[in-house]
Enzyme design. Structure first.
Site, PDB file in Angstrom:
ATOM      1  N   GLU A 162      11.374   2.950   8.851  1.00 43.91           N
ATOM      2  CA  GLU A 162      10.767   3.283   7.551  1.00 43.91           C
ATOM      3  C   GLU A 162      10.853   4.789   7.287  1.00 43.91           C
ATOM      4  O   GLU A 162      10.636   5.596   8.189  1.00 43.91           O
ATOM      5  CB  GLU A 162       9.288   2.855   7.579  1.00 43.91           C
ATOM      6  CG  GLU A 162       8.549   3.152   6.281  1.00 43.91           C
ATOM      7  CD  GLU A 162       7.098   2.685   6.318  1.00 43.91           C
ATOM      8  OE1 GLU A 162       6.587   2.382   7.414  1.00 43.91           O
ATOM      9  OE2 GLU A 162       6.472   2.641   5.234  1.00 43.91           O
ATOM     10  N   LYS A 213       8.722  -0.941  -1.346  1.00 42.18           N
ATOM     11  CA  LYS A 213       7.633  -1.487  -0.523  1.00 42.18           C
ATOM     12  C   LYS A 213       6.509  -2.009  -1.411  1.00 42.18           C
ATOM     13  O   LYS A 213       6.083  -1.335  -2.353  1.00 42.18           O
ATOM     14  CB  LYS A 213       7.108  -0.388   0.393  1.00 42.18           C
ATOM     15  CG  LYS A 213       6.100  -0.840   1.444  1.00 42.18           C
ATOM     16  CD  LYS A 213       5.725   0.342   2.366  1.00 42.18           C
ATOM     17  CE  LYS A 213       4.822  -0.082   3.508  1.00 42.18           C
ATOM     18  NZ  LYS A 213       4.491   1.055   4.403  1.00 42.18           N
ATOM     19  N   CYS A 249       7.545  -2.463   6.815  1.00 42.39           N
ATOM     20  CA  CYS A 249       6.316  -2.308   7.617  1.00 42.39           C
ATOM     21  C   CYS A 249       5.157  -3.198   7.147  1.00 42.39           C
ATOM     22  O   CYS A 249       5.190  -4.398   7.344  1.00 42.39           O
ATOM     23  CB  CYS A 249       5.933  -0.833   7.652  1.00 42.39           C
ATOM     24  SG  CYS A 249       5.033  -0.372   9.164  1.00 42.39           S
TER      25      CYS A 249
END
Lengths: 531, 531
Positions: free
Chosen positions: A42, A109, A145
């Site tokens: 990430e 994200k 994540c």
């Protein structure tokens, strides 16, 4: 048809956008022909967490420029790279699929953590759309994540046809986290019938250590592959018809080994990424400094560690002997500088001001601060970072002297409770005595007045650590802790000490987070606090 | 028909839920019969910002219990009180309308700031619905702080029939903020045709100072009423048919007076809310310690301030004279403790270790740290908080010694750039010399080596402060700062110094935020930083 996916578990440097991009480009050059897809952690380009560097307009410029260089290297190999991206005036945490010389598509994200050490809503807006790309007949979804801890992002990727999710991570270590993470991802994979390749960052960044331990689970939730912890790696997994083929599954190390690995990694990276190559510390003959020295030696090598023993009138002979012996055992440069002359000078300079008063904590603090001055002088003169040796139990209740034993650039044991200090010391001695056994066995003492023992001021560490775990890590109230079996007056006193000593912790150096809740960004308490 | 609204501009204590509730209940008792409605600041019961205290389940229990007591006192008067509220497992930042012994309705804050010093999304979920209640024929809407900076909450309240908004605030001070805030609220009022009663918190909490300055604007955007800054007040405004009647409009003080007021308030509240009543500081004869002493005296009274002059071989005679003179001018206890004996002792103790090396920054730091030990000893022995005297320009570039002049519990000037230090010193002398003029006129020096001047290591403060404002407060890049007219090598050097010295600032005591961007929670930078 088979596709090969490389899990690029890299140790990146926060803010060094050009340097991190070079790591990506080098990796692409090295793996071209061996891997079809390379997945990076990430926010690959900024490192994690970049914090308020994200607010600098120059950060966007540098990311854009780095991305151009990376795109040119994405020929004959697909790169999945993380970076922050301003799109229509809104900043997203993005994973770009870079192929055939262009950024083909960007995943944004969806789940932005804003708890514990995380502040992602300070910087980013959430995305809403799945990204799935095809390669070698396989359909690859992209998530980042926190996404994988929630249903929605995984569900959307699965609905968009993903057979395997490439999940880019910067997931920091705490005790048990690696197993927790894998169990959860495995459940999620099984629920939605997608395989997951989980690629984690590795290395230390200020108070955080990213432990690596990248892994792959199949669509049934079974583990197919696991990388090492606390090491860089670029392992390659083969995917056939969307299904990961079996590979090496490295065993999890013991709790002690994992924690020790985090402490060594965090210490090494903090020291070296700040431009130092060596450290100095005070060796008292006690267990905290003994363990800190062992960590420093394992992180930097004995030739890069210097220790100083600074006895006073209250230091026991065996403390001096044990300090000398440990330095010898580990091959570390050792010197003795008694603090008496400076201590005497201060007492004398203050004799008029303090006339008629009795010795108290003031004189104890002066001794600790004389040691701080000597260590900082050696640090300044030789360009060695000073390590402090205090543990979490002490930091919790303020059993430490500001500008004295708290002076230093980094505190390896800051988040390690005293009982765990003992466990780690025993574990470090598993292949032979490195920390003299007597150091482990003696009752702890600060040696700031005659015959002082920690238990003069504090409950037994078994009790103290038990109360602290409930109060600090689990937010339990005094009533609840008493109900768990502890004495009310002791619990009340400890809770008060924790609250009142926030001011000390605020001036403490950073240390490695290894528990579920560390001090620092992880626990944001007011100093003025009437709770 | 007329309704009277009291603006309860109170100085509350974070975490002291029972104590804050008592303030509310006392206020209700005092104003019953004089005011129909009393409006309190945002999160009245917890104080602001409660930070991670919000995560303690005991916080909810205490708020619920306090709220019961408050409800009982809400008879014959309507209270609009702020608190955190868990509703169906979700935490909201709430304003409760408490009337006739019950919490009649709760407004949930819609706009949750998560930038600068604010972390509200760490704790709260946003609300979505307007709350309007009637009293005395008027229709009162409720909003909370950040809400009023956005259209939606105001629009919804207006659409629900609100004639006047009661806006509960915890809005911290920075230079120019009071006027900025009023201009904005005035625009919003005019755009949506609603009057606004803006009630702000007052007082210091760690690094923040809430400046009060509550005010009322009418539905045309005209100011009708303004409370004082940095003082508690319970002023009453009359509303007739939804329109606020004219009242006292206190003039804004000058920029210097506002900043000085913030520094005095922040220092006084940090010291006293932490349970201290007096302070000690080192008086060097320089302008930073001179201004810090003036602030301390104005905050706590001369009898609660003790100063120490600690000359070395490098201290000029006029420094000693000026220090003595200022202490005399302000009626503060003053003593002289030369640091030579301790400095000599350390040089001697380290002579073998440092054999063959030349004096450098190490020896300068030892002097600063000897002073730190003396001041901390006096602080420990007498229970007086040590104030540090460094300013923002120094803190930015690391021109200060950790554990030396940076040692202390609070740093009043931490966010005050050097040029503003000069302006404030001149302003404080406006009614007669308090800070000797020579202290203001002499070129600044740390006096840590012969004939040292700040300009040996730093550019002129005019240039330094200009660069720092662009780099730190406005996030400009080196290129942009050069384009603004500064020399590239100087800008590059200063930017590097700011970046490299984050580790020092991380161990600095808290200080009062007075600029748009202070160090601390307001500017979250990594220490390891390759940017």
């Amino acid at each position: 048809m088979a596709t090969t996916v490389a899990l690029a578990q890299l140790n990146l440097i926060v803010g060094d956008i050009a340097g991190n991009a070079r790591r990506v480009i080098d990796c692409a050059a090295r793996l071209r022909g061996k891997a079809d897809i390379i997945v990076f952690p990430e926010l690959t380009l900024t490192g994690y967490p970049p914090e308020d560097l994200l607010l600098r307009p120059a950060c966007d410029t540098r990311v854009a420029s780095a991305l151009k260089d990376i795109a040119q290297s994405a020929v004959g190999v697909t790169l999945v790279v993380g970076y922050p991206a301003m799109r229509d005036g809104v900043r997203y945490n993005v994973a770009g699929v870079v192929r055939d010389g262009v950024v083909e598509v960007e995943y944004r994200k969806m789940q932005l953590p804003n708890y514990s050490v995380f502040d992602e809503r300070r910087y980013f807006e959430p995305g809403a759309h799945a990204v799935v790309f095809e390669q070698g007949g396989g359909r690859f979804g992209v998530t980042i994540c926190e996404d994988i801890w929630f249903d929605t992002p995984v569900q959307r990727a699965a609905a968009a046809g993903a057979q395997i999710l490439l999940n880019l991570n910067a997931s920091p270590f705490h005790q048990g986290k690696a197993m927790e993470r894998e169990a959860l991802v495995s459940q999620r994979a099984a629920r939605f019938g997608v395989s997951v390749a989980y690629v984690n960052l590795v290395g230390g960044q200020d108070e955080l250590v990213f432990d690596g331990g990248s892994f792959v689970v199949d669509a049934g939730g079974a583990i197919r592959y696991r990388s090492g912890m606390f090491v860089e790696s670029e392992d390659i997994v083969t995917i056939v018809d969307g299904a990961p083929q079996p590979g090496e599954i490295r065993a999890f190390a013991s709790d002690e080994a994992q924690v020790y690995g985090a402490l060594v990694t965090g210490t090494r990276d903090y020291v070296t990424k700040n431009g130092f190559d060596s450290v100095v510390l005070g060796l008292s003959g006690g267990i905290d400094s003994a363990l800190t020295m062992a960590i420093a030696v394992d992180a930097l090598g004995p030739q890069n560690v210097e220790v100083v023993s600074m006895p006073s009138r209250y230091t026991a002979d065996i403390s001096n002997q044990d300090a000398a012996r440990q330095a010898e055992l580990m091959g570390v440069a050792y010197q003795v500088i008694p603090i008496e002359p400076a201590f005497e000078a201060f007492l004398d300079m203050l004799s008029e001001t303090f006339a008629g008063t009795r010795p108290d904590i003031t004189e104890e603090n002066i001794q600790a601060r004389c040691r701080g001055i000597i260590l900082m002088a050696i640090s300044n003169k030789r360009g060695r970072m000073l390590l402090t040796t205090g543990n979490k139990s002490e930091m919790s209740v303020g059993y430490a002297t500001l500008y004295g034993d708290m002076a230093g650039g980094f505190a390896p044991l800051k988040d390690v409770p005293k009982l765990l200090v003992f466990r780690l010391a025993r574990w470090r001695n598993r292949d032979g005595e490195v920390i003299p056994q007597r150091v482990i066995d003696r009752p702890p003492s600060a040696e700031l007045r005659p015959d002082q023992k920690d238990t003069d001021s504090l409950p037994d560490y078994g009790i103290l650590d038990g109360i602290l775990a409930l109060y600090v890590e689990q937010d339990r109230s005094v009533d609840e802790i008493v109900a768990a079996g502890y004495d009310r007056p002791v619990v009340e006193r400890i809770a008060r000490m924790v609250d009142r000593n926030e001011y000390k912790r605020r001036q403490a150096p950073p240390g490695v987070k290894i528990t579920r809740r560390a001090y620092g960004r992880d626990r944001r308490y007011p100093i003025v606090n009437g709770f």
